[in-house]
Structures are given as C-alpha cells and as structure tokens.
Design a protein around this motif. Sequence first.
Motif, PDB file in Angstrom:
ATOM      1  N   ALA A   1      32.305  37.358  42.590  1.00 41.17           N
ATOM      2  CA  ALA A   1      32.283  38.111  43.841  1.00 41.17           C
ATOM      3  C   ALA A   1      32.631  37.165  44.984  1.00 41.17           C
ATOM      4  CB  ALA A   1      30.910  38.724  44.057  1.00 41.17           C
ATOM      5  N   THR A   2      33.545  37.588  45.828  1.00 37.11           N
ATOM      6  CA  THR A   2      34.005  36.693  46.895  1.00 37.11           C
ATOM      7  C   THR A   2      33.790  37.307  48.266  1.00 37.11           C
ATOM      8  OG1 THR A   2      36.293  37.458  47.229  1.00 37.11           O
ATOM      9  CG2 THR A   2      35.880  36.069  45.310  1.00 37.11           C
ATOM     10  N   SER A   3      33.778  36.452  49.251  1.00 32.31           N
ATOM     11  CA  SER A   3      33.839  36.883  50.644  1.00 32.31           C
ATOM     12  C   SER A   3      34.705  35.878  51.387  1.00 32.31           C
ATOM     13  CB  SER A   3      32.450  36.974  51.264  1.00 32.31           C
ATOM     14  OG  SER A   3      31.806  35.730  51.262  1.00 32.31           O
ATOM     15  N   GLY A   4      35.474  36.392  52.324  1.00 32.33           N
ATOM     16  CA  GLY A   4      36.319  35.521  53.126  1.00 32.33           C
ATOM     17  C   GLY A   4      37.560  35.025  52.422  1.00 32.33           C
ATOM     18  N   VAL A   5      37.894  35.620  51.255  1.00 27.92           N
ATOM     19  CA  VAL A   5      39.049  35.148  50.477  1.00 27.92           C
ATOM     20  C   VAL A   5      40.208  36.125  50.546  1.00 27.92           C
ATOM     21  CG1 VAL A   5      39.895  34.642  48.147  1.00 27.92           C
ATOM     22  CG2 VAL A   5      37.652  33.787  48.880  1.00 27.92           C
ATOM     23  N   PHE A   6      39.934  37.384  50.304  1.00 27.69           N
ATOM     24  CA  PHE A   6      41.010  38.343  50.072  1.00 27.69           C
ATOM     25  C   PHE A   6      41.751  38.751  51.339  1.00 27.69           C
ATOM     26  CE2 PHE A   6      40.984  39.889  45.573  1.00 27.69           C
ATOM     27  CZ  PHE A   6      40.127  38.928  45.085  1.00 27.69           C
ATOM     28  N   LYS A   7      41.267  38.342  52.504  1.00 26.46           N
ATOM     29  CA  LYS A   7      42.019  38.627  53.714  1.00 26.46           C
ATOM     30  C   LYS A   7      43.164  37.640  53.897  1.00 26.46           C
ATOM     31  CE  LYS A   7      38.642  36.163  56.595  1.00 26.46           C
ATOM     32  NZ  LYS A   7      37.687  36.308  57.717  1.00 26.46           N
ATOM     33  N   TYR A   8      43.221  36.616  53.041  1.00 26.31           N
ATOM     34  CA  TYR A   8      44.302  35.643  53.073  1.00 26.31           C
ATOM     35  C   TYR A   8      45.166  35.773  51.838  1.00 26.31           C
ATOM     36  CZ  TYR A   8      41.243  33.386  56.502  1.00 26.31           C
ATOM     37  OH  TYR A   8      40.450  33.129  57.579  1.00 26.31           O
TER      38      TYR A   8
ATOM     39  N   ILE B   1      42.205  37.827  32.470  1.00 31.66           N
ATOM     40  CA  ILE B   1      41.798  37.702  33.865  1.00 31.66           C
ATOM     41  C   ILE B   1      42.294  38.923  34.626  1.00 31.66           C
ATOM     42  CG2 ILE B   1      43.854  36.393  34.555  1.00 31.66           C
ATOM     43  CD1 ILE B   1      42.036  34.782  36.457  1.00 31.66           C
ATOM     44  N   SER B   2      41.494  39.386  35.576  1.00 28.94           N
ATOM     45  CA  SER B   2      41.899  40.520  36.395  1.00 28.94           C
ATOM     46  C   SER B   2      41.279  40.368  37.780  1.00 28.94           C
ATOM     47  CB  SER B   2      41.474  41.846  35.761  1.00 28.94           C
ATOM     48  OG  SER B   2      40.071  41.921  35.636  1.00 28.94           O
ATOM     49  N   ARG B   3      41.811  41.133  38.716  1.00 32.36           N
ATOM     50  CA  ARG B   3      41.279  41.080  40.075  1.00 32.36           C
ATOM     51  C   ARG B   3      41.191  42.482  40.640  1.00 32.36           C
ATOM     52  NH1 ARG B   3      44.599  37.250  43.483  1.00 32.36           N
ATOM     53  NH2 ARG B   3      43.909  38.466  45.285  1.00 32.36           N
ATOM     54  N   ASP B   4      40.217  42.702  41.493  1.00 36.86           N
ATOM     55  CA  ASP B   4      40.013  43.969  42.177  1.00 36.86           C
ATOM     56  C   ASP B   4      40.036  43.659  43.667  1.00 36.86           C
ATOM     57  OD1 ASP B   4      39.043  46.258  43.406  1.00 36.86           O
ATOM     58  OD2 ASP B   4      37.559  46.652  41.859  1.00 36.86           O
ATOM     59  N   ASN B   5      41.181  43.896  44.292  1.00 34.55           N
ATOM     60  CA  ASN B   5      41.315  43.531  45.702  1.00 34.55           C
ATOM     61  C   ASN B   5      40.384  44.352  46.595  1.00 34.55           C
ATOM     62  OD1 ASN B   5      43.269  41.627  45.072  1.00 34.55           O
ATOM     63  ND2 ASN B   5      44.963  43.052  45.392  1.00 34.55           N
ATOM     64  N   ALA B   6      40.153  45.608  46.234  1.00 33.06           N
ATOM     65  CA  ALA B   6      39.288  46.460  47.053  1.00 33.06           C
ATOM     66  C   ALA B   6      37.855  45.928  47.079  1.00 33.06           C
ATOM     67  CB  ALA B   6      39.319  47.893  46.538  1.00 33.06           C
ATOM     68  N   ASN B   7      37.405  45.412  45.932  1.00 28.08           N
ATOM     69  CA  ASN B   7      36.045  44.886  45.841  1.00 28.08           C
ATOM     70  C   ASN B   7      35.987  43.368  45.992  1.00 28.08           C
ATOM     71  OD1 ASN B   7      34.534  47.317  45.409  1.00 28.08           O
ATOM     72  ND2 ASN B   7      35.495  47.427  43.388  1.00 28.08           N
ATOM     73  N   GLU B   8      37.156  42.762  46.269  1.00 30.44           N
ATOM     74  CA  GLU B   8      37.233  41.311  46.502  1.00 30.44           C
ATOM     75  C   GLU B   8      36.577  40.534  45.372  1.00 30.44           C
ATOM     76  OE1 GLU B   8      36.413  40.007  50.466  1.00 30.44           O
ATOM     77  OE2 GLU B   8      36.902  41.948  51.322  1.00 30.44           O
TER      78      GLU B   8
ATOM     79  N   THR C   1      44.595  31.935  35.459  1.00 30.28           N
ATOM     80  CA  THR C   1      44.862  32.082  36.883  1.00 30.28           C
ATOM     81  C   THR C   1      45.514  33.434  37.138  1.00 30.28           C
ATOM     82  OG1 THR C   1      47.100  31.149  36.859  1.00 30.28           O
ATOM     83  CG2 THR C   1      45.272  29.603  37.079  1.00 30.28           C
ATOM     84  N   ILE C   2      45.365  33.928  38.361  1.00 26.82           N
ATOM     85  CA  ILE C   2      46.033  35.157  38.778  1.00 26.82           C
ATOM     86  C   ILE C   2      46.322  35.047  40.271  1.00 26.82           C
ATOM     87  CG2 ILE C   2      43.811  36.353  39.127  1.00 26.82           C
ATOM     88  CD1 ILE C   2      45.248  38.951  38.244  1.00 26.82           C
ATOM     89  N   ASN C   3      47.564  35.333  40.655  1.00 26.21           N
ATOM     90  CA  ASN C   3      47.876  35.252  42.077  1.00 26.21           C
ATOM     91  C   ASN C   3      47.789  36.642  42.716  1.00 26.21           C
ATOM     92  OD1 ASN C   3      50.256  36.602  41.508  1.00 26.21           O
ATOM     93  ND2 ASN C   3      51.552  34.779  41.648  1.00 26.21           N
ATOM     94  N   ASN C   4      48.114  36.716  44.002  1.00 27.38           N
ATOM     95  CA  ASN C   4      47.914  37.994  44.689  1.00 27.38           C
ATOM     96  C   ASN C   4      49.016  38.997  44.398  1.00 27.38           C
ATOM     97  OD1 ASN C   4      49.800  36.701  46.182  1.00 27.38           O
ATOM     98  ND2 ASN C   4      48.729  36.787  48.127  1.00 27.38           N
ATOM     99  N   ARG C   5      49.998  38.601  43.565  1.00 26.60           N
ATOM    100  CA  ARG C   5      50.965  39.587  43.050  1.00 26.60           C
ATOM    101  C   ARG C   5      50.580  40.027  41.638  1.00 26.60           C
ATOM    102  NH1 ARG C   5      54.081  35.474  44.707  1.00 26.60           N
ATOM    103  NH2 ARG C   5      54.849  35.084  42.598  1.00 26.60           N
TER     104      ARG C   5
END
Length: 120
Positions: free
Chosen positions: A23-30, A69-76, A50-54
């Motif tokens: 869980a992150t904060s202050g990351v996904f806005k960049y 690996i996966s990412r959920d941008n909405a939930n950061e 690793t996973i980038n923002n694309r």
Amino acid sequence: QVQLVESGGGLVQAGGSLRLSCATSGVFKYGNAMAWYRQAPGKSREMVATINNRGVKRYADSVKGRFTISRDNANESVYLQMNSLKPEDTAVYYCKAELFSGLVVESTHWGQGTQVTVSA
C-alpha cells in the motif's frame, strides 16, 4: 511524503501460495516504477519483479511462471502473487518505488519488508 507498507507475508509449505500487498501514499501522483525485491539471510538483496506505469513487467528468471506482479492505480497499491513456492523463496520481501521526473529517477523509496518463509 512517500510511504510504502508491505503486508501478506507468512509461513507456507512448499507448493503453496501467498499474495503480498504494498500500500502506497505519495507515489502514484508521479510517474513511477514499482518493484518487489527480496533478501535472504546472508545474501544480497535481489530484484524479483518490476512493473512500470505503462504496465510493462519484468521478472527474475528464478520466479518466471510462478510469480505475478500487478498494480492497482486507483488504490495506489502493488501486488505480488506467488504460486508454487519453494524453500529457496524464503526471504524478506521489500516493495520499492522509483519516482520519475520525465525520464529521470528523482527519488527511490523502500518499504519495511515482510517475511516470507517456505517450509520443505
């Protein structure tokens, strides 16, 4: 302020599965690239995935076909699904965030780690 908090580690038998969360904060806005690393006792820290923002993913050879690996941008958040676990996967697993300005890494941040232990 950037924060990374890992969870989901534990003790599992060989062949079992675990799902790690970061869980992150202050990351996904960049612009960012996220990663999971691990460090076993007496060994250097090594990249797991690793996973980038694309959404482009990369894996260590030792975990290909077993970890996702996966990412959920909405939930950061970033996740690591680990299947077919082996005793050699035993390590402390760390979440890592690289924040970009354009193509330049401006800062790197680590979580506190979560222990994964796989019994034979």
